[in-house]
Write an enzyme that holds these catalytic residues in place. Sequence first.
Site, mmCIF file in Angstrom:
data_model
loop_
_atom_site.group_PDB
_atom_site.id
_atom_site.type_symbol
_atom_site.label_atom_id
_atom_site.label_comp_id
_atom_site.label_asym_id
_atom_site.label_seq_id
_atom_site.Cartn_x
_atom_site.Cartn_y
_atom_site.Cartn_z
ATOM 1 N N ASP B 144 37.962 33.691 47.971
ATOM 2 C CA ASP B 144 36.545 33.021 48.068
ATOM 3 C C ASP B 144 36.570 31.952 48.993
ATOM 4 O O ASP B 144 35.334 31.564 49.316
ATOM 5 C CB ASP B 144 36.474 32.234 46.767
ATOM 6 N N GLY B 191 32.452 36.745 44.943
ATOM 7 C CA GLY B 191 31.904 35.438 45.481
ATOM 8 C C GLY B 191 31.041 34.947 44.392
ATOM 9 O O GLY B 191 29.921 34.840 44.504
ATOM 10 N N ARG B 192 31.386 34.284 43.470
ATOM 11 C CA ARG B 192 30.747 33.655 42.329
ATOM 12 C C ARG B 192 29.930 32.602 42.751
ATOM 13 O O ARG B 192 28.835 32.468 42.105
ATOM 14 C CB ARG B 192 31.738 33.648 40.918
ATOM 15 N N ARG B 300 39.567 43.402 47.588
ATOM 16 C CA ARG B 300 40.160 42.558 47.766
ATOM 17 C C ARG B 300 41.862 43.070 47.939
ATOM 18 O O ARG B 300 42.708 42.565 48.264
ATOM 19 C CB ARG B 300 40.284 41.308 46.753
#
Lengths: 418, 418
Positions: B144, B191-192, B300
């Site tokens: 992130d 990517g919240r 990821r």
Amino acid sequence: MTRKNAFYAQSGGVTAVINASACGVIETARAHSDKIGTVYAGNNGIIGALREELIDTSAESADTIAALRHTPSGAFGSCRYKLKSLEQNRAEYERLIDVFKAHDIGYFFYNGGGDSADTCLKISQLSETMGYPIQAIHIPKTVDNDLPFTDNCPGFGSVAKYVAVSIREAGLDVASMCESSTKVFIMEVMGRHAGWIAAAGGLAAEVDGDAPQIILFPEIAFDKAKFLARVDECVKRYGYCAIVASEGAQYADGSFLADSGNVDAFGHKQLGGVAPTLASMVKQELGYKYHWALADYLQRAARHIASGTDVEQAYAVGKAAVEKAIEGKSGIMPTIERAASAEYRWSIGEAPLDQVANVERKMPRDYISEDGFHITDKARDYLLPLIQGEDYPPYRDGMPVYAKLKKVMTPKKLADWQ
Amino acid sequence: MTRKNAFYAQSGGVTAVINASACGVIETARAHSDKIGTVYAGNNGIIGALREELIDTSAESADTIAALRHTPSGAFGSCRYKLKSLEQNRAEYERLIDVFKAHDIGYFFYNGGGDSADTCLKISQLSETMGYPIQAIHIPKTVDNDLPFTDNCPGFGSVAKYVAVSIREAGLDVASMCESSTKVFIMEVMGRHAGWIAAAGGLAAEVDGDAPQIILFPEIAFDKAKFLARVDECVKRYGYCAIVASEGAQYADGSFLADSGNVDAFGHKQLGGVAPTLASMVKQELGYKYHWALADYLQRAARHIASGTDVEQAYAVGKAAVEKAIEGKSGIMPTIERAASAEYRWSIGEAPLDQVANVERKMPRDYISEDGFHITDKARDYLLPLIQGEDYPPYRDGMPVYAKLKKVMTPKKLADWQ
């Protein structure tokens, strides 16, 4: 032998290595400039021939053509456009002949899958049916790996490698988190009618417990209860379950798990959504936390992890197409022939297009384990050689450098089409 | 200085390079065996400490530890488990101290993101709060990229490279088919809360018209009409439109696009679906044929296309953590410091954990173009160095070879926990 120009076109879904075939065609034609003049590439495939949009590949430098070997996608543009039969649309064939004539084209190289083989066959028959002398050779390409006669189809080996590598990596990810987080991971892959691509995911599993523990093939009727029982068993035994699901996974009645109702130009149903469907089942019935991925175009465009064997073979069939044309052949497709040896060795053969066109090679049942959830050693023996070798593209500033063509259009000589 | 053992644990979502940090920790500890005894790794993170499940890393060969550098996922297991405050759950801290005492552990290395930094801070305070002397150092890790003080977070650079490479490749694919097939392609990325990963996709676009033409950030309120107008403009201008959409894309009221009520065939709500949501909009309002991909864990876990810079930095922060511990430090996090120079140069710095914990670094607004749909040169200058270099894992039989640990469990000395 009179020197004639050549037409080359890319057809159907593109791959990580179809441009390697283009590279093979153009470099080989250049090496035989006494026999073959200019190679014109169809702008967006056969549509470019119909519209007389011919990309003059002689305007591209040797370096640019060489770079096609490591460039994914269809550099000249591809299309989904199927020629109708001569009876149904004679005007299209007449137009093609007009364009070929206007640009002195005597060679037709068509780079595609099963539908394209059919088109190429029709073109190869133009001498007889329409009196226009042309040699037409089909260059195999399809990630679906469903063309007959050839050991495999260029494009497939690279998708296979991408899928196997990706599920190995994602499987490790899930395994490391499963104690307190995601327990079921589903990766949806291409393969509408045949499970070749899904099967390739099986290469990641080398020992008991390795991901993927489950593979769903279009060839095996989906049985929800059996599937959920197997998922549960894996979670209890290994702590997690990694699944590779073919987009073509279907119920016993032939209905797709992912039926969206959309269709493409060939009338094929457009799929995409097996993974979320399965994820919902898992959540509802077993209550496990899930994640899912849908690789879609990423898998067939992934030149960064292409199979070295696939790149070589893609180049070789392009090269062979030109060489066979120079030998006077037509109506054929160069094939990859696997030698009957322990070590994988291959050479180029050929198959007659009238036997290739519209024949779909299914995966043999004995490539799939008895329970229907994995691949057999026989499948492994077939698949493993196809993902051998890494053929990395060059990088600049951390990014792969792919060929950028000038795409100089050949001046038109005819009136606009339609 | 008395020789003490060390505890190392991986926390939260794993990455392609968190094991490179583990490698840095273990190799550096081994190089200082006069100061640090055994490195015990928590089996499944901090849960392993609570359960006294300590993996004895001294049982792993030097080759295996070295192989961690190129192995994705959390090799020792990670977890999503946040320690409560000392006041809320004193028993957990007492248990940790019991385990640390029983195994003579004086060093605590915690490899994670923001939540983990908070846990690590609490551990570093155990000397004061509970009278148990321990040095706790946090090793930054998160795709992130939202930890403060450090130039970037190990794990991010590799996701960034994966996303940039993937959208470049898929973009070429769509471009080559757009004349007669798919015109809009959407790739959903992680990517919240922050758009760092989505922003990295922008690196693929070097000249006007390159994919992606649109990036959707969580930081920019989603405006459907503006989005569709931009998609339409791209299709008309470039023939196609490639979009990178953050999973955290949201409306002005803060509601996520992914929560916008998509249901599957069974009427179940589908999550993790920004891409299909956008695809439906495009299809319904503009009528363009679309495809979409959801990379999920693939992004990821993609060690096969890791950033060389990221791997180096991940190793370096692991190494620095041990070195700083030996220097007597505690309650800190090694950081990556970017030199103020034209060429990218970095060194290791440090930040106090009480200022790191629970602080989320957002992407600066001036990293996003004025129209909200792309990155600025400033963002490019920041991001580009992070994806430099290819650090390929070794391959055997066409597949990447990743470390397989023996995971020898240290004999327990205490009663079971809870």
